[in-house]
Scaffold this active site. Sequence first.
Site, short mmCIF file in Angstrom:
data_model
loop_
_atom_site.label_atom_id
_atom_site.label_comp_id
_atom_site.label_asym_id
_atom_site.label_seq_id
_atom_site.Cartn_x
_atom_site.Cartn_y
_atom_site.Cartn_z
N LYS A 110 0.86 -1.19 0.00
CA LYS A 110 0.00 0.00 0.00
C LYS A 110 0.89 1.23 0.00
O LYS A 110 2.01 1.18 0.50
CB LYS A 110 -0.89 0.02 1.25
CG LYS A 110 -2.10 0.90 1.12
CD LYS A 110 -3.23 0.21 0.39
CE LYS A 110 -4.44 1.08 0.23
NZ LYS A 110 -5.60 0.29 -0.22
P1 NAD Z 1 -12.76 8.57 -2.46
O1 NAD Z 1 -11.70 9.55 -2.14
O2 NAD Z 1 -13.23 8.42 -3.85
O3 NAD Z 1 -14.05 8.83 -1.57
C1 NAD Z 1 -14.05 9.01 -0.20
C2 NAD Z 1 -15.35 9.75 0.15
O4 NAD Z 1 -15.45 9.81 1.58
C3 NAD Z 1 -15.37 11.19 -0.37
O5 NAD Z 1 -16.63 11.45 -0.94
C4 NAD Z 1 -15.12 12.01 0.87
O6 NAD Z 1 -15.70 13.31 0.80
C5 NAD Z 1 -15.77 11.15 1.94
N1 NAD Z 1 -15.26 11.42 3.27
C6 NAD Z 1 -14.01 11.75 3.65
N2 NAD Z 1 -13.94 11.94 4.97
C7 NAD Z 1 -15.19 11.74 5.44
C8 NAD Z 1 -15.76 11.78 6.72
N3 NAD Z 1 -15.04 12.10 7.79
N4 NAD Z 1 -17.09 11.50 6.85
C9 NAD Z 1 -17.83 11.19 5.76
N5 NAD Z 1 -17.33 11.14 4.52
C10 NAD Z 1 -16.03 11.40 4.36
O7 NAD Z 1 -12.21 7.18 -1.86
P2 NAD Z 1 -12.63 5.70 -2.27
O8 NAD Z 1 -11.70 5.24 -3.32
O9 NAD Z 1 -14.10 5.65 -2.48
O10 NAD Z 1 -12.23 4.93 -0.94
C11 NAD Z 1 -13.10 4.85 0.19
C12 NAD Z 1 -12.68 3.68 1.07
O11 NAD Z 1 -12.71 2.48 0.29
C13 NAD Z 1 -11.26 3.76 1.64
O12 NAD Z 1 -11.25 3.15 2.90
C14 NAD Z 1 -10.45 2.92 0.67
O13 NAD Z 1 -9.27 2.40 1.25
C15 NAD Z 1 -11.45 1.83 0.36
N6 NAD Z 1 -11.17 1.12 -0.89
C16 NAD Z 1 -11.14 1.76 -2.08
C17 NAD Z 1 -10.90 1.04 -3.24
C18 NAD Z 1 -10.92 1.67 -4.61
O14 NAD Z 1 -10.88 0.91 -5.60
N7 NAD Z 1 -11.02 2.96 -4.76
C19 NAD Z 1 -10.67 -0.35 -3.17
C20 NAD Z 1 -10.73 -0.99 -1.92
C21 NAD Z 1 -10.99 -0.23 -0.80
#
Ligand code: NAD
Length: 474
Positions: A110
Amino acid sequence: MNPTSTPQEPSFRDSVDLMFERAAALMDLPQGLREKIRICNATYTVRFGVRLRGEIHTFTGYRSVHSEHREPVKGGIRFAPAVDQDEVEALAALMTYKCALVEVPFGGSKGGLAIDPRQWDEDELERITRRFAYELIKRDLINPSQNVPAPDMGTGEREMAWIADQYRRMHTTDINADACVTGKPRSRGGISGRVEATGRGVQYSTQCFFREARDVEEAGLSQGLGGKRVVIQGLGNVGYHAAKFLSEEDGCRIVGIGERDGAIFREDGFSIEEVRAHLIETGGVKGFPGAAYVENGALALEADCDILIPAALEGVVTHANADKVKARLIVEAANGPLTAAADDMLRKKGVAIIPDMYANAGGVTVSYFEWVKNLSHIRFGRMQRRREEANSAMLIKSLEQMTGQAFPAELTERFLSGSSEIDLVRSGLDDTMRGAYGDMRELWRRREDVPDLRTAAYMIAIGRVADSYASLGI
Ligand code: NAD
């Protein structure tokens, strides 16, 4: 113990370790091997300067390699202000276990850059990203055969395209350069369905749970996903797609959405497209027409609903608010949204939890497909699609000749169309999610001492990594 942990509230990294230990205690593993699997192999920290707005700004980034029992190692790169070594190491460990659980042939890694991407414009972000990528590439911490990043919080297709281009500039003769990173735009070697993949996997994992009548009943829910009231935290890449598919395709009602600037609620359910458009336009959920609004976005976690989907960041359900959670099913779309303390409390309350390492594995699964596509240099479905269509057309003609009746017109088009790349990606992802749910559930139901799906997931993952080490002679 990590310095940010307290006896009551373990840090993210300690939570991952505690969950690992709980599972490992139920397995017959030599102590040395157990420790080898748990610890993070290496973390590289880089500090680099970029001249922006007339002065040099210094940034700190990390790339952790948790386990190289399989290579390349795989794991996203996140851009977030609070990224630190412990967080990246916890996430890298989860990647090892996740890949093992869904049988994706990668080790765990990561990366993270401590930055608030919203404070920089696109050109500045490109320069920062390329500089960070340069530091990682020159140490083979980005490389198609050794270490392959992907998007995570704060990054997406755009950043992956910059990283791929940076790699290509530094390895001009590498024919497999495209495979150095996944989650690229389709036009730059990406695969159809990668952007939606993690949210799609969250949908498939929820469907898997609802296919098991006993699991649903024991959670205290009525059968069937249709009509379930869902609250989601974070409407980013993962949350948006999960909420969209569950509401538009499975008939769920999204009754609450928590974001950075607050939470909104509406009993008859939101149109996710409308909320997303509002979020993009205004930067938040506040002011969305026809919704009740509260400023404290974390209250979404405590809202009355059937299914809670935390899809933003880690450590949001803790010992302080776990008792207030009303959902009967939590689908961990984010990584590590529940601390180990909260996990214990919720399990005792009989709340069902679909664990992160499974629920959000759709991203790495489709990244695997993209990596294979890049190495094979051909789009999935290109060779067989028209052949499949010709076979189906022949079958229709034969049936019509044999029966003397016309094939139902409304079915003809669907029956005739061969598999496109997106069809194959979704089919492969669905199969992966069903297979992994079956594996976890079989162990959970077979052994009385396995308390939940999470413990089962860890046990399966640890067992597979241990087998790999054994075959390496370690
Ligand atoms: P992203 O940046 O696209 O979205 C995150 C969202 O959460 C945003 O809309 C942001 O405004 C919101 N956010 C941030 N802080 C917040 C808070 N305190 N309260 C409420 N909302 C809040 O990120 P993502 O890619 O959607 O990732 C989200 C989660 O999923 C993370 O934990 C990431 O590790 C996990 N994840 C992502 C992927 C991927 O393919 N993108 C894969 C596996 C896991």
